[in-house]
Write an enzyme that holds these catalytic residues in place. Structure first.
Site, PDB file in Angstrom:
ATOM      1  N   SER A  86       0.831  -1.209   0.000  1.00 17.50           N
ATOM      2  CA  SER A  86       0.000   0.000   0.000  1.00 17.50           C
ATOM      3  C   SER A  86       0.864   1.257   0.000  1.00 17.50           C
ATOM      4  O   SER A  86       1.958   1.269   0.571  1.00 17.50           O
ATOM      5  CB  SER A  86      -0.874  -0.018   1.260  1.00 17.50           C
ATOM      6  OG  SER A  86      -1.440   1.254   1.472  1.00 17.50           O
ATOM      7  N   TYR A  88      -2.284  -0.454  10.216  1.00 14.22           N
ATOM      8  CA  TYR A  88      -2.508  -1.007   8.863  1.00 14.22           C
ATOM      9  C   TYR A  88      -1.246  -0.851   8.029  1.00 14.22           C
ATOM     10  O   TYR A  88      -0.752  -1.811   7.429  1.00 14.22           O
ATOM     11  CB  TYR A  88      -3.685  -0.285   8.193  1.00 14.22           C
ATOM     12  CG  TYR A  88      -3.786  -0.559   6.708  1.00 14.22           C
ATOM     13  CD1 TYR A  88      -4.126  -1.827   6.246  1.00 14.22           C
ATOM     14  CD2 TYR A  88      -3.506   0.433   5.779  1.00 14.22           C
ATOM     15  CE1 TYR A  88      -4.201  -2.093   4.886  1.00 14.22           C
ATOM     16  CE2 TYR A  88      -3.582   0.179   4.416  1.00 14.22           C
ATOM     17  CZ  TYR A  88      -3.922  -1.091   3.988  1.00 14.22           C
ATOM     18  OH  TYR A  88      -3.986  -1.358   2.632  1.00 14.22           O
TER      19      TYR A  88
END
Ligand code: NAD
Length: 320
Positions: free
Chosen positions: A125, A150
């Site tokens: 990501s 995350y």
């Protein structure tokens, strides 16, 4: 040659399954259909995008089930997209990220190294860039100061995959996706939240008082990048990472304007302070992916967003 897609009922997963099946690959998917967002949307998405693909309901934490699936399917390639996504949710639910993104990821790595897998492509990501990097983000910038758990799990995935490549010769490619949008997208993300709010006449919560930029990237461009990376002849390095983004950061205000124009309604904006965990600006430097496998994003938001607004109108109805 069978390709296993994890997170196959997810947003990017279902489009990836569709594209692989369309070109004649043998595809098997897995997904636990969790309720991070409405599982009915996942089922409808699969029915709309890749109804012919064999998708098994399985949790990555189920080691025996995963081993049995690998033994049965014998995938030569794995596209690993299953993860607990979402930056803000990770502030309240840290354990879900450890279970799916760390525990689940090591289970996938183990199956890949013990099986016949020639190439693992997995989702990382843009959030790994966190506080260390300055846009445009290039792959050689530091990724050791994540702003959320995350992001930390995604950065950890890259280290874990690197280790398996070094220790066991597993060929692995990490793809750092930048804010992906499209029809059948994620209802927890800005493109759908904003589209639905504008359609229903609800106010939009605009964080950091609108002073935010995102490199919004259309799902078709992302899927083209996933397939390009997957098909790439062995480049020599056993583990590599690539940015997949649009290379065109968009101010949140302009993003909302395009949605409002497509919806034919005014957007009511409520300005809010910066949220913990969020990044102010993201922008992909995509040179490495372009040189390695010809990655070329093609979809500006003016072209990509109106179909999202239309899809929201059709799928969620008048009240969006
Ligand atoms: P998504 O939530 O729509 O898809 C993920 C799918 O994985 C879901 O269908 C979920 O049910 C499944 N899943 C989650 N945990 C699982 C588990 N333990 N076992 C089995 N299945 C499980 O998300 P997405 O937007 O399609 O994201 C796909 C991947 O790309 C994720 O790894 C995400 O972190 C990454 N990513 C997405 C974006 C984006 O903008 N959408 C940006 C950067 C990275």
């Amino acid at each position: 040659m069978t390709v296993l897609v994890t997170g196959a009922a997810g947003f990017i997963g279902a489009y990836t399954c569709r594209a692989l099946a369309a070109r004649g690959d043998q595809v098997v998917g897995l997904d636990n259909y969790n309720d991070y967002y409405d599982p009915a949307l996942k089922r409808d998405r699969v029915a709309a995008l890749c109804p012919q693909v064999d998708i098994r309901r399985l949790d990555l934490a189920d080691r025996q089930g995963l081993a049995a699936l690998f033994a049965e399917v014998r995938p030569r390639r794995v596209v690993h997209l299953a993860a607990q996504a979402g930056v803000r949710y990770s502030l309240q639910n840290p354990h879900a990220y450890v279970a799916s993104n760390l525990e689940g990821f090591v289970n996938v790595l183990e199956q890949c190294r013990h099986g016949d897998v020639e190439h693992l492509v997995y989702a990382s990501s843009s959030s790994v860039y966190g506080d260390s990097a300055t846009p445009p983000f290039s792959e050689d910038q530091r990724v050791d100061r994540p702003r959320s758990l995350y992001a930390a799990t995604k950065a950890a995935n890259e280290l874990m995959a690197y280790t398996y490549a070094q220790l066991y010769g597993l060929r692995a490619t990490g793809l750092r996706f930048f804010t992906v949008y499209g029809p059948w997208g994620r209802p927890d993300m800005a493109p759908l939240l904003f589209s639905r709010a504008v359609l229903a006449g609800r106010p939009i919560e605009v964080f950091n008082h609108g002073r935010m930029q995102r490199d919004f990237t259309h799902v078709d461009d992302i899927v083209a990048g996933v397939l390009g990376a997957l098909d790439r002849a062995d480049g020599g390095e056993r583990h590599e990472v690539f940015n997949l983004g649009n290379h065109t950061p968009v101010e949140l205000e302009r993003f909302i304007d395009v949605i409002a124009a497509a919806a034919g309604r005014e957007a009511v904006r409520h300005y809010r302070p910066m949220q913990p965990g969020d990044m102010v600006s993201t922008m992909a430097d995509t040179r490495r992916a372009r040189e390695a496998f010809g990655f070329e994003p093609r979809t500006p938001i003016e072209q990509g967003l109106p179909p999202v607004v239309q899809w929201c109108r059709d799928y969620f109805g008048k009240d969006a």
